[in-house]
Write an enzyme that holds these catalytic residues in place. Structure first.
Site, mmCIF file in Angstrom:
data_model
loop_
_atom_site.group_PDB
_atom_site.id
_atom_site.type_symbol
_atom_site.label_atom_id
_atom_site.label_comp_id
_atom_site.label_asym_id
_atom_site.label_seq_id
_atom_site.Cartn_x
_atom_site.Cartn_y
_atom_site.Cartn_z
ATOM 1 C CG ASP A 1 0.944 -5.571 7.496
ATOM 2 O OD1 ASP A 1 -0.043 -4.874 7.767
ATOM 3 O OD2 ASP A 1 1.862 -5.204 6.719
ATOM 4 C CD GLU B 1 -3.773 -5.412 5.593
ATOM 5 O OE1 GLU B 1 -4.070 -4.271 5.266
ATOM 6 O OE2 GLU B 1 -2.607 -5.860 5.484
HETATM 7 C C1 ABC Z 1 2.317 5.878 4.416
HETATM 8 C C2 ABC Z 1 1.785 7.234 4.826
HETATM 9 C C3 ABC Z 1 0.470 7.533 4.150
HETATM 10 C C4 ABC Z 1 0.673 7.483 2.694
HETATM 11 C C5 ABC Z 1 1.262 6.137 2.334
HETATM 12 C C6 ABC Z 1 1.579 6.052 0.851
HETATM 13 O O1 ABC Z 1 2.470 5.911 3.067
HETATM 14 O O2 ABC Z 1 1.587 7.205 6.241
HETATM 15 O O3 ABC Z 1 0.007 8.802 4.532
HETATM 16 O O4 ABC Z 1 -0.566 7.654 2.077
HETATM 17 C C7 ABC Z 1 2.080 1.298 6.995
HETATM 18 C C8 ABC Z 1 1.645 2.539 7.734
HETATM 19 C C9 ABC Z 1 1.094 3.572 6.774
HETATM 20 C C10 ABC Z 1 2.066 3.838 5.642
HETATM 21 C C11 ABC Z 1 2.371 2.497 4.959
HETATM 22 C C12 ABC Z 1 3.322 2.648 3.777
HETATM 23 O O5 ABC Z 1 2.945 1.612 5.922
HETATM 24 O O6 ABC Z 1 0.635 2.176 8.663
HETATM 25 O O7 ABC Z 1 0.847 4.786 7.482
HETATM 26 O O8 ABC Z 1 1.477 4.791 4.771
HETATM 27 O O9 ABC Z 1 4.554 3.140 4.187
HETATM 28 C C13 ABC Z 1 -1.075 -2.867 5.879
HETATM 29 C C14 ABC Z 1 -1.277 -2.203 7.254
HETATM 30 C C15 ABC Z 1 -0.865 -0.757 7.167
HETATM 31 C C16 ABC Z 1 0.636 -0.684 6.920
HETATM 32 C C17 ABC Z 1 1.098 -1.670 5.929
HETATM 33 C C18 ABC Z 1 2.522 -1.675 5.591
HETATM 34 C C19 ABC Z 1 0.309 -2.662 5.443
HETATM 35 O O10 ABC Z 1 -2.575 -2.422 7.687
HETATM 36 O O11 ABC Z 1 -1.193 0.011 8.303
HETATM 37 O O12 ABC Z 1 0.929 0.678 6.467
HETATM 38 O O13 ABC Z 1 3.127 -2.631 6.469
HETATM 39 C C20 ABC Z 1 -2.105 -2.137 0.563
HETATM 40 C C21 ABC Z 1 -1.775 -3.489 1.195
HETATM 41 C C22 ABC Z 1 -2.237 -3.573 2.644
HETATM 42 C C23 ABC Z 1 -1.676 -2.376 3.437
HETATM 43 C C24 ABC Z 1 -2.161 -1.104 2.761
HETATM 44 C C25 ABC Z 1 -1.668 0.156 3.471
HETATM 45 O O14 ABC Z 1 -1.672 -1.074 1.408
HETATM 46 O O15 ABC Z 1 -2.391 -4.517 0.439
HETATM 47 O O16 ABC Z 1 -1.750 -4.765 3.189
HETATM 48 N N1 ABC Z 1 -2.068 -2.426 4.871
HETATM 49 C C26 ABC Z 1 -5.990 -1.264 -2.937
HETATM 50 C C27 ABC Z 1 -5.135 -2.497 -3.006
HETATM 51 C C28 ABC Z 1 -4.666 -2.866 -1.593
HETATM 52 C C29 ABC Z 1 -3.923 -1.697 -0.998
HETATM 53 C C30 ABC Z 1 -4.861 -0.499 -0.952
HETATM 54 C C31 ABC Z 1 -4.197 0.729 -0.347
HETATM 55 O O17 ABC Z 1 -5.284 -0.200 -2.289
HETATM 56 O O18 ABC Z 1 -5.857 -3.558 -3.574
HETATM 57 O O19 ABC Z 1 -3.813 -3.981 -1.655
HETATM 58 O O20 ABC Z 1 -3.530 -2.044 0.354
HETATM 59 O O21 ABC Z 1 -3.098 1.089 -1.101
HETATM 60 C C32 ABC Z 1 -11.282 -1.533 -2.543
HETATM 61 C C33 ABC Z 1 -10.586 -2.563 -3.380
HETATM 62 C C34 ABC Z 1 -9.194 -2.759 -2.798
HETATM 63 C C35 ABC Z 1 -8.446 -1.433 -2.813
HETATM 64 C C36 ABC Z 1 -9.256 -0.440 -1.981
HETATM 65 C C37 ABC Z 1 -8.545 0.918 -1.903
HETATM 66 O O22 ABC Z 1 -10.546 -0.304 -2.537
HETATM 67 O O23 ABC Z 1 -11.311 -3.788 -3.332
HETATM 68 O O24 ABC Z 1 -8.481 -3.705 -3.572
HETATM 69 O O25 ABC Z 1 -7.167 -1.601 -2.175
HETATM 70 O O26 ABC Z 1 -12.569 -1.305 -3.074
#
Ligand code: ABC
Ligand code: CA
Length: 471
Positions: free
Chosen positions: A203, A227
């Protein structure tokens, strides 16, 4: 298992809490509630036939360690990503014996187990956090000082500030500290060994300095896939140097854009794939290819045109990397953004006599047949012998896949002058069992119906009984 071993595999990704229950019951589960729904490791064991019948030979399960308890402003930790104790298991999913049984039952079937791990952070339900609740690091000094990630163009900010929100701050581990680094090296070695993990999904890889990862991967001693949630090939590419493989986010975005409507751009998909092929350390061979996962809206929340869905679903099985299918996609689930995309699978009844379940089965069968038929399949980079605004041919001998985003009302034509096969060869479309012969110049010209894709393989390498499953 090694990266080479995994290259031959096909992975079913599941969220343990949402996949199956220990006693086979079907409890109420509303994704909006964001609470535990009672899926377990024993439940997975109960439904391994369902997974294996589709042709998968590996599963990726959501994180296994103990998470914060209780209900936060962002719900409960049912997804497993909110670590509180790195050294204990999440008791909601079962006991150590249950997890060991899952591992050994998988191995008895010749299947692999991939475990999801989080190093980057621990989760709290207050800000500032109560550090004493964490194991093994329980002092403020074990973490980076508080700051939210605010600037994704600033890599230090991405690596040393915090993810999460006021409800659940994801307290950022000080992975610059040698004691902490050494803990994680022992920890991952122990986890892999104890649970017989064949691979590790890592992750939040982009949130830790790159030079942390080679040592971690080496300590894991098995296949590592990271990831890096980013659509940019060059950004993701840097991480192909430090781990065995990456989840292919750049292609995921282009795949979605290409097939979510009849006006998507297939040529953008082609150029992104070609750029990854030439930029990633191992081309596109060492990627996990997916259409859905737990962090993005399901494809059928974007379109329910079954022809577009079938074309998009085909891609991960015909490309250079390792196919990954997120549970529920085969049942036609339509959930949008997190948390809607984490539906309980028991609500589907695990029905196998359904179009997309059968599609997945034939896609896995076709890929396996190609691997068995050609020693070069896994090391020959795919090419695009024909690209038009609504059709695409993907050649990876002995497989020629014909895709279209014309939609279910369309009757596409594919004309491929250099099919990669020899004049007169008989080819079978594994999705319909229709056959055709390669023309005298080595080309093919074929019309599709209802906007469905075709996967053409020599009749000699594909066992036609699999087509009958699909019909
Ligand atoms: C919780 C709630 C959600 C609420 C959120 C704020 O909080 O459930 O409803 O919206 C876990 C849980 C989630 C939880 C989160 C936070 O924790 O599964 O339900 O959300 O508490 C990994 C996992 C993921 C996990 C975590 C945390 C990490 O796969 O399931 O979430 O351990 C970032 C991280 C990425 C992470 C993701 C959730 O957040 O980098 O590792 N996933 C941009 C950023 C990304 C970012 C993304 C989302 O936004 O660059 O770094 O990911 O915030 C593209 C661009 C990208 C861009 C996307 C959106 O568009 O190229 O750069 O990403 O075009
Ligand atoms: Ca970090």
């Amino acid at each position: 298992a090694s990266a080479q071993d995994w290259q031959k595999r096909s992975i079913y990704q599941l969220v343990t809490d949402r996949f199956a229950t220990t006693d086979g019951s079907w409890p109420y589960c509303d994704t909006d509630d964001r609470i535990y729904c009672n899926g377990t490791w024993q439940g997975i064991i109960r439904q391994l036939d369902y997974i294996q019948n589709m042709g998968f030979d590996a599963i990726w399960i959501s994180p296994i360690v103990a998470n914060l308890e209780g209900t936060t402003g962002d719900g409960q930790a049912y997804h497993g990503y909110w670590t509180q104790d790195q050294t204990a298991l999440n008791s909601h999913f079962g006991t150590q014996e249950d997890l060991l049984m899952l591992s050994s039952d998988l191995h008895a079937r010749g299947m692999y187990l991939m475990i999801d791990v989080v190093v980057n952070h621990m989760a709290a339900d207050t800000l500032p956090p109560d550090y004493a609740l964490f194991t093994p690091f329980n002092e403020e000094a074990d973490f980076h000082p508080f700051c939210w990630i605010t600037d994704y163009n600033n890599q230090t900010n991405v690596e040393q500030c915090w993810l999460g929100d006021d409800n659940v701050p994801l307290v950022d581990t000080d992975t610059e500290d040698d004691t902490i680094v050494n803990f994680f090296l022992d920890w991952i070695a122990g986890l892999v060994c104890t649970y017989g993990a064949d691979g590790v999904r890592i992750d939040t890889v982009k949130h830790i300095r790159k030079d942390f990862w080679p040592g971690f991967a080496q300590a894991a001693g098995v296949f590592t896939i990271g990831e890096i949630l980013d659509g940019d090939v060059n950004y993701v590419s840097a991480y192909t140097e430090v781990l065995d493989a990456v989840l292919d986010y750049p292609t995921f975005y282009q795949l979605t854009y290409a097939f979510e409507s009849t006006s998507g751009s297939l040529s953008n998909l082609v150029s992104w794939v070609q750029s990854a092929q030439s930029t990633y350390k191992n081309g596109e061979f060492m990627v996990g290819s997916f259409l859905e996962n737990q962090d993005n809206p399901r494809f059928q929340s974007l379109t329910t045109d079954q022809a577009l869905v079938s074309n998009a679903m085909t891609w991960p099985f015909i490309q250079d990397g390792i196919p990954i299918l997120y549970y529920g996609q085969e049942q036609g689930y339509t959930g949008g953004n997190d948390p809607s995309n984490r539906e309980a699978l028991w609500l589907s009844g695990y029905v196998e006599d359904k179009p997309l379940v059968k599609l997945v089965r034939v896609l896995n069968a076709a890929r396996k047949a190609a691997i068995a038929a050609s020693a070069d399949f896994l090391t020959t980079a795919l090419t695009f012998p024909s690209v038009t605004s609504s059709t695409l041919a993907v050649l990876k001998p002995p497989m020629l896949s014909l895709l279209t985003n014309g939609g279910s009302d369309s009757t596409p034509w594919w004309s491929v002058s250099d099919s990669g096969f020899s004049a007169g060869d008989e080819l079978i479309d594994v999705l319909t069992c229709d056959t055709l012969n390669v023309d005298s110049n080595g080309g093919i010209s074929v019309q599709g119906i209802g906007g469905m894709p075709k996967i053409m393989m020599p009749t000699s390498v594909f066992n036609a009984t699999y087509c009958n499953y699909f019909l």
